[in-house]
Design a protein around this motif. Structure first.
Motif, PDB file in Angstrom:
ATOM      1  N   VAL A  93     -11.870   1.682   0.885  1.00 24.57           N
ATOM      2  CA  VAL A  93     -12.997   2.390   1.504  1.00 24.57           C
ATOM      3  C   VAL A  93     -12.581   3.802   1.904  1.00 24.57           C
ATOM      4  O   VAL A  93     -13.322   4.777   1.698  1.00 24.57           O
ATOM      5  CB  VAL A  93     -13.517   1.610   2.725  1.00 24.57           C
ATOM      6  CG1 VAL A  93     -14.562   2.412   3.480  1.00 24.57           C
ATOM      7  CG2 VAL A  93     -14.094   0.274   2.289  1.00 24.57           C
ATOM      8  N   GLY A  94     -11.362   3.942   2.458  1.00 21.51           N
ATOM      9  CA  GLY A  94     -10.896   5.263   2.863  1.00 21.51           C
ATOM     10  C   GLY A  94     -10.782   6.217   1.691  1.00 21.51           C
ATOM     11  O   GLY A  94     -11.183   7.385   1.777  1.00 21.51           O
ATOM     12  N   LEU A 142       0.819  -1.215   0.000  1.00 23.80           N
ATOM     13  CA  LEU A 142       0.000   0.000   0.000  1.00 23.80           C
ATOM     14  C   LEU A 142       0.852   1.264   0.000  1.00 23.80           C
ATOM     15  O   LEU A 142       0.457   2.287  -0.583  1.00 23.80           O
ATOM     16  CB  LEU A 142      -0.942   0.006   1.199  1.00 23.80           C
ATOM     17  CG  LEU A 142      -2.204  -0.853   1.050  1.00 23.80           C
ATOM     18  CD1 LEU A 142      -2.992  -0.879   2.336  1.00 23.80           C
ATOM     19  CD2 LEU A 142      -3.077  -0.325  -0.094  1.00 23.80           C
ATOM     20  N   ALA A 143       2.010   1.212   0.616  1.00 22.57           N
ATOM     21  CA  ALA A 143       2.899   2.376   0.584  1.00 22.57           C
ATOM     22  C   ALA A 143       3.365   2.644  -0.845  1.00 22.57           C
ATOM     23  O   ALA A 143       3.418   3.794  -1.290  1.00 22.57           O
ATOM     24  CB  ALA A 143       4.092   2.148   1.520  1.00 22.57           C
ATOM     25  N   PRO A 202       0.997 -11.090   6.381  1.00 24.31           N
ATOM     26  CA  PRO A 202       0.004 -12.168   6.325  1.00 24.31           C
ATOM     27  C   PRO A 202      -1.112 -11.813   5.345  1.00 24.31           C
ATOM     28  O   PRO A 202      -1.498 -10.646   5.220  1.00 24.31           O
ATOM     29  CB  PRO A 202      -0.511 -12.251   7.769  1.00 24.31           C
ATOM     30  CG  PRO A 202       0.564 -11.636   8.595  1.00 24.31           C
ATOM     31  CD  PRO A 202       1.192 -10.583   7.753  1.00 24.31           C
ATOM     32  N   VAL A 203      -1.624 -12.802   4.668  1.00 22.49           N
ATOM     33  CA  VAL A 203      -2.645 -12.587   3.642  1.00 22.49           C
ATOM     34  C   VAL A 203      -3.868 -11.891   4.209  1.00 22.49           C
ATOM     35  O   VAL A 203      -4.402 -10.926   3.626  1.00 22.49           O
ATOM     36  CB  VAL A 203      -3.029 -13.929   2.992  1.00 22.49           C
ATOM     37  CG1 VAL A 203      -4.204 -13.723   2.033  1.00 22.49           C
ATOM     38  CG2 VAL A 203      -1.853 -14.531   2.265  1.00 22.49           C
ATOM     39  N   LEU A 229      -7.212  -7.037   4.632  1.00 22.46           N
ATOM     40  CA  LEU A 229      -7.913  -6.043   5.451  1.00 22.46           C
ATOM     41  C   LEU A 229      -7.405  -4.643   5.134  1.00 22.46           C
ATOM     42  O   LEU A 229      -8.193  -3.700   4.966  1.00 22.46           O
ATOM     43  CB  LEU A 229      -7.721  -6.364   6.933  1.00 22.46           C
ATOM     44  CG  LEU A 229      -8.337  -5.357   7.922  1.00 22.46           C
ATOM     45  CD1 LEU A 229      -9.854  -5.288   7.741  1.00 22.46           C
ATOM     46  CD2 LEU A 229      -7.980  -5.730   9.361  1.00 22.46           C
ATOM     47  N   HIS A 230      -6.062  -4.499   5.038  1.00 21.60           N
ATOM     48  CA  HIS A 230      -5.498  -3.184   4.731  1.00 21.60           C
ATOM     49  C   HIS A 230      -5.962  -2.684   3.361  1.00 21.60           C
ATOM     50  O   HIS A 230      -6.268  -1.499   3.185  1.00 21.60           O
ATOM     51  CB  HIS A 230      -3.973  -3.262   4.771  1.00 21.60           C
ATOM     52  CG  HIS A 230      -3.419  -3.386   6.155  1.00 21.60           C
ATOM     53  ND1 HIS A 230      -2.068  -3.376   6.431  1.00 21.60           N
ATOM     54  CD2 HIS A 230      -4.037  -3.521   7.348  1.00 21.60           C
ATOM     55  CE1 HIS A 230      -1.876  -3.496   7.729  1.00 21.60           C
ATOM     56  NE2 HIS A 230      -3.056  -3.591   8.312  1.00 21.60           N
ATOM     57  N   ASN A 231      -6.008  -3.597   2.394  1.00 23.26           N
ATOM     58  CA  ASN A 231      -6.434  -3.194   1.050  1.00 23.26           C
ATOM     59  C   ASN A 231      -7.881  -2.723   1.028  1.00 23.26           C
ATOM     60  O   ASN A 231      -8.216  -1.721   0.386  1.00 23.26           O
ATOM     61  CB  ASN A 231      -6.257  -4.358   0.070  1.00 23.26           C
ATOM     62  CG  ASN A 231      -4.799  -4.695  -0.167  1.00 23.26           C
ATOM     63  OD1 ASN A 231      -3.906  -4.020   0.341  1.00 23.26           O
ATOM     64  ND2 ASN A 231      -4.552  -5.756  -0.922  1.00 23.26           N
TER      65      ASN A 231
END
Length: 556
Positions: free
Chosen positions: A165-166, A18-19, A152-153, A158-160
């Protein structure tokens, strides 16, 4: 226990997917969208404090949109390829939008997909390479070497999702806060939506795919099943109509239409009619060519649910001999069902002069080389009813205008010899373009002379009509292909010329004189189908006399 789990997934060192997505999105939204920011900066309403704040918010919107979409691919094995594709797309799109002032709407993307390597070569150069290297390649070199942290997958998923959503919430919030500014800007400057890079290209490709799938597969819809040639009176000759399809010619650069420069010296000596107010179907070949040969007219053609046969099919069904000779990127499927040939392929028993063709490209005079042999090869029984020959020009195809006229036919000097048009002085750019128009004048005069040699056995007619126009730097816009609703007149106002021969008969002279009195009447590509059928004496239910440009004078 936690340390052992992290060791199972690798080192904590490196960038998270994500970074990398965020860095890539900021790069695309800022550097990769420089044509968008340049255009916004030129708008008077952006010079105020509120305008500056809106531009900053719009930049965050673009970054949020890009981040949200790339977040779906933010996995260790997919994030780098996904970012690479988007960054390279943005670099290429930025070059063409920033250099030529075009926008990547569905029509332009269709034109891009149908561009052959020969045409594409004229658009590329060192500036293209430099632009793609700086905006695309250099950041990707860093990206490819950047280590990626393993996660971890479940945590990555979850982060994605949270990132997607953000970004959606940020986008919605900014749209709500700046809705008045956004709606007014997009309403008053509609082309801006097609400058959001590279979302514009992906959206346009999606529209093209949807349109292609919306029309049923299978054979074309048959039209004019009743087409037939009207019985010819005793002693009259069958028609021989040569339709020359021009390329990128502007009506306001024809001396025949009042242009101050002598771009039509040879046609001016012929007994021709030049119509002054003719409008094109589209702003590029991919849009205009199929539309101008259709019986539907522009509005119905754009709204069609199924593709149908065209003028060539109808003429052939009526029993006429039909031939298409191409000196450009092809007939866009129009000539697939009739005899056709490429100008660069010599007719049987002929050879192309070396001065006309080189490096896989020919000057337009090559269209006439071997035309007698091509005509003789058509079925004799069809030729006795009449002939329709279509010559598809290279014309004034840009940006390499200097390549469209031979060295000995360049009356306007000095001329721009670069494809980076904005680097040329305006005078030299116009000189190169006008040289291509003057060469078209020569080619059309040579076509008239070819027709005159066949006048003993045929009723010769020449029709010339360009597919679209061209921008030559007006309002910092070059080339063509802007959305039709936004296109300047330079891209839609096209020349149309008609010649009926010069045998001195009273009827033909009266018809020419009659049409000359109507030369300022408004016409469009909608008239071509019906005008050519009228010239060929073809009767069918699809024919509309009101759209036949010659019909009002046919009885003269």
């Amino acid at each position: 226990m936690a340390d052992s789990k992290m060791q199972a997934f690798g080192s904590e060192r490196g960038w998270t997917p994500l970074a990398l997505v965020l860095l890539g999105s900021v790069w695309i939204a800022s550097v990769g969208n420089w044509p968008l920011w340049r255009t916004l900066a030129q708008l008077p309403e952006m010079s105020t404090g509120r305008g500056t704040l809106f531009v900053a918010a719009f930049g965050v919107m673009v970054a949020a949109l890009t981040t949200g979409l790339l977040a779906l691919a933010a996995w260790r094995r997919t994030v780098k390829p996904a970012i690479a594709i988007v960054v390279l797309s943005a670099a290429i799109g930025a070059y063409f939008m920033g250099t030529y002032g075009v926008v990547l709407d569905p029509t332009m993307m269709t034109n891009v997909l149908q561009t052959d390597p020969r045409e594409a070569g004229d658009l590329l150069g060192w500036r293209f390479i430099a632009n793609v290297a700086l905006i695309g390649v250099l950041p990707l070199v860093w990206l490819w070497r950047a280590p990626i942290r393993r996660m971890p997958v479940a945590r990555q998923a979850l982060h994605n999702v949270l990132a997607f959503v953000g970004c959606a919430l940020v986008l919605v919030a900014l749209i709500a806060l700046f809705f008045a500014d956004l709606s007014a800007t997009m309403r008053n400057h509609r082309s801006l939506r097609y400058l959001i890079n590279p979302a514009n290209a992906y959206f346009s490709l999606g529209v093209i795919a949807k349109q292609a799938n919306a029309r049923p597969a299978g054979p074309l819809e048959t039209i004019s099943a009743d087409a037939h040639v009207r019985p010819r009176a005793a002693g009259t000759r069958p028609p021989l109509v040569v339709l020359v399809v021009g390329e990128t010619a502007r009506a306001d650069h024809f001396a025949l239409n009042g242009y101050a420069r002598p771009t039509n010296p040879e046609l001016a000596r012929e007994d021709i009619v030049s119509f002054t107010h003719v409008t094109s179907c589209g702003t590029n070949t991919a849009a205009s060519l199929p539309c101008m040969f259709s019986a539907l007219g522009r509005s119905r053609f754009e709204a069609r649910e199924r593709d149908q046969e065209n003028l060539l099919d109808v003429a052939q069904r009526a029993g006429l001999a039909v031939l298409w000779v191409d000196n450009q990127s092809g007939c866009k499927g129009l000539c697939d069902r009739v005899p056709h040939a490429a100008a660069i392929e010599p007719a049987s028993g002929t050879a192309l002069p070396s001065e006309l063709c080189s490096d896989g490209e020919c000057f337009d005079e090559a269209l006439l080389v071997g035309l007698d042999q091509r005509l003789a090869a058509l079925p004799a029984e069809r030729r006795e009813r009449g002939v329709l020959i279509v010559l598809h020009q290279m014309g004034s195809h840009g940006p390499a205008y200097f390549k469209r006229s031979p060295p000995n036919r360049k009356p306007f000097q000095p001329e721009c010899a670069s494809t980076v048009l904005q680097q040329c002085a305006l005078e030299t750019l116009v000189n190169a373009y006008d040289n291509s128009i003057a060469y078209t004048d020569h080619v059309l005069a040579a076509t008239i002379h070819w027709l005159e040699r066949h006048a003993a056995g045929n009723e010769p007619v020449l029709v010339y009509l360009s597919d679209h126009g061209e921008s030559l730097g007006e309002n910092n816009i070059f080339l063509h292909g802007l959305p039709y609703a936004l296109a300047p007149r330079e891209q839609t106002h096209v020349p149309m010329v008609v010649w009926f021969g010069a045998d001195g008969t009273a009827g033909r002279s009266a018809r020419t004189a009659c049409l000359r009195e109507r030369r300022d009447a408004p016409l469009s590509h909608d008239h071509l189908f019906h005008t050519v059928l009228g010239l060929l004496d073809v009767e069918t239910r699809e024919y509309q006399k009101a759209l036949d440009a010659v019909a009002p004078c046919r009885g003269r």
